[in-house]
Enzyme design. Sequence first.
Site, mmCIF file in Angstrom:
data_model
loop_
_atom_site.group_PDB
_atom_site.id
_atom_site.type_symbol
_atom_site.label_atom_id
_atom_site.label_comp_id
_atom_site.label_asym_id
_atom_site.label_seq_id
_atom_site.Cartn_x
_atom_site.Cartn_y
_atom_site.Cartn_z
ATOM 1 C CG ASP A 197 -1.729 1.218 1.266
ATOM 2 O OD1 ASP A 197 -1.476 2.141 0.699
ATOM 3 O OD2 ASP A 197 -2.981 0.842 1.419
ATOM 4 C CG HIS A 198 1.477 4.399 -3.250
ATOM 5 N ND1 HIS A 198 0.290 4.115 -3.529
ATOM 6 C CD2 HIS A 198 1.632 5.703 -3.169
ATOM 7 C CE1 HIS A 198 -0.493 5.196 -3.956
ATOM 8 N NE2 HIS A 198 0.350 6.247 -3.897
ATOM 9 C CG HIS A 249 -4.034 4.430 -0.812
ATOM 10 N ND1 HIS A 249 -3.251 3.555 -0.814
ATOM 11 C CD2 HIS A 249 -4.364 4.829 -1.835
ATOM 12 C CE1 HIS A 249 -2.853 3.114 -2.127
ATOM 13 N NE2 HIS A 249 -3.480 3.885 -2.862
HETATM 14 C C1 BG6 Z 1 -3.612 4.728 -6.460
HETATM 15 C C2 BG6 Z 1 -4.674 4.755 -7.056
HETATM 16 O O1 BG6 Z 1 -3.450 3.743 -5.518
HETATM 17 O O2 BG6 Z 1 -3.174 6.033 -5.712
HETATM 18 C C3 BG6 Z 1 -4.951 5.896 -7.846
HETATM 19 O O3 BG6 Z 1 -5.096 3.598 -7.844
HETATM 20 C C4 BG6 Z 1 -4.574 7.190 -7.252
HETATM 21 O O4 BG6 Z 1 -6.082 6.056 -8.712
HETATM 22 C C5 BG6 Z 1 -3.087 7.051 -6.582
HETATM 23 O O5 BG6 Z 1 -4.386 8.395 -8.304
HETATM 24 C C6 BG6 Z 1 -2.792 8.302 -5.652
HETATM 25 O O6 BG6 Z 1 -1.550 8.176 -5.022
HETATM 26 P P1 BG6 Z 1 -0.667 9.416 -4.922
HETATM 27 O O7 BG6 Z 1 0.505 9.060 -4.203
HETATM 28 O O8 BG6 Z 1 -0.459 10.290 -6.070
HETATM 29 O O9 BG6 Z 1 -1.678 10.309 -3.619
#
Ligand code: BG6
Length: 494
Positions: free
Chosen positions: A180-181, A243
């Site tokens: 989960d980045h 997230h």
């Molecule tokens: C991803 C989603 O996990 O997270 C995307 O699939 C989204 O739809 C993205 O745009 C948002 O990540 P960040 O790091 O740009 O907030």
Amino acid sequence: HQNAATIFIIFGGAGDLSWRKLFPALYSLYRSNWLPENFAIVAADRKSMNLEEYREHIRNGVETFAPQYDSSLWSCFSEKIESYLIADLSEAAFYESLKHTLEQIGTKWETKPNWIFYLAISPSLIKTVVSQIGIAQLFLAPADSRIVVEKPYGHDLKSANELDQCLGRVFKESQIFRIDHYLGKETVQNILALRFANAWWEPIWDSRYIDHVQITVAEEVGVELRGEYYEHAGALRDMVQNHMLQLLCLIAMEPPVSFDSDEIRNKKVDVLHAVRKIIPDEVHQIAVRGQYGRGWIKGKEVVAYREEPGVKSDSSTETFAAIKLFIDNWRWQNVPFYLRTGKRLAKRVTQIVVTLKPIPHQAFPARALDQWLPNRMILNIQPEESISLVFHAKIPGPVIRLSPVNLQFKYQEAFKKGSPEAYETLLRDVIIGDGTLFMRADQAQAAWSIVDPILEFWENTPPIDFPNYPAGSWGPESAQVLIAKDGKSWYEGG
Ligand code: BG6
């Protein structure tokens, strides 16, 4: 673990994720000397190219996306890309040749390296690849091999369970790294430091003092070129299940006893288990959805979701979701947590706002209070990385008048350096085998259990008002109503 010889095997090595995120992060780790001395990357994909062409394709991505590209370092790094295998991932023969490649590298190094399998592939291929890894017996002792699985992790609770079972037939839970980045973002990790390395907040961090919590993940971008994926996902699956519920856990978890990875994950999963179960009859009271129509973003006219490539012209997929949750435990009794996320909103911001209850007695005369705001802590996760405390101060002058003021901590100013990309942190953790920032099976399951009833209700009652917010706004009117009926409003300050 720090310097163990490692082979990093990327399934989907020619895809967008590898190009945009994985290689720039690996390159940055290399530049900062964080990669083990013996480190090789083996990439596999359908696209036909030779190793030199592949390296050039990757160089282009690294140059575009790595914060500090240095051409003199590139040539050393590119040698780490040991092999590009043109692969049909459903064919057993490919796994045999992969095994051979991996063994050859080990022989060259005269050691038994760790194997990390990274699945940067479409979710529909995960089960095939995992089963084939099993059939080809492409595994080592549990401590020496790992598998990284990207989101979306399943489509609902049932499919996530099936994935767990499939992975579980080949790998032990300790070998499975579900990404989960958001958990790799510095400002997200700092929530733990803020809460558990300080004495300031903990005494007031509960339902006696906290009125409510808002978590907003607003994006300006639309679905871009991911329409086909997004049509099957929607905002709730794409952002909330993973997230946003992870952010909720970090804000609401009990203090951990140690930084042991399972200890942190135990405390987090307790939060998910305590979230009040949503019953179908209540969904319309606690959850709203939206879909963007045409509108304006930064002075540019943009198309409606239904006009995006890969999207059905009568799509019911939500690009906005807002929900209200309660956590039924001692600490959080009756404190609402409002979560909202959407694409094509007024501005890009990820923010957690903790609002305190009013003071017990107001001694100041009414005329002193015309600018009164509740006390708040605002955690800006991105794009600005800061923490603000909003409190009241006396406006200088002979009469007593109070004004809200802002005490702000900015990462960039305090530490004079930028934060690493989330993927850098997470890949480093995979390499050293630290699972703290990854989702355990029970966390993913508990998160699906929370959103499943909403998804089911929405699927059974198609929306009649889509599109219901213009691009560039703060989402549908119903999101304002959701919070206004509790006498509160969304925080839209800086
Ligand atoms: C991803 C989603 O996990 O997270 C995307 O699939 C989204 O739809 C993205 O745009 C948002 O990540 P960040 O790091 O740009 O907030």
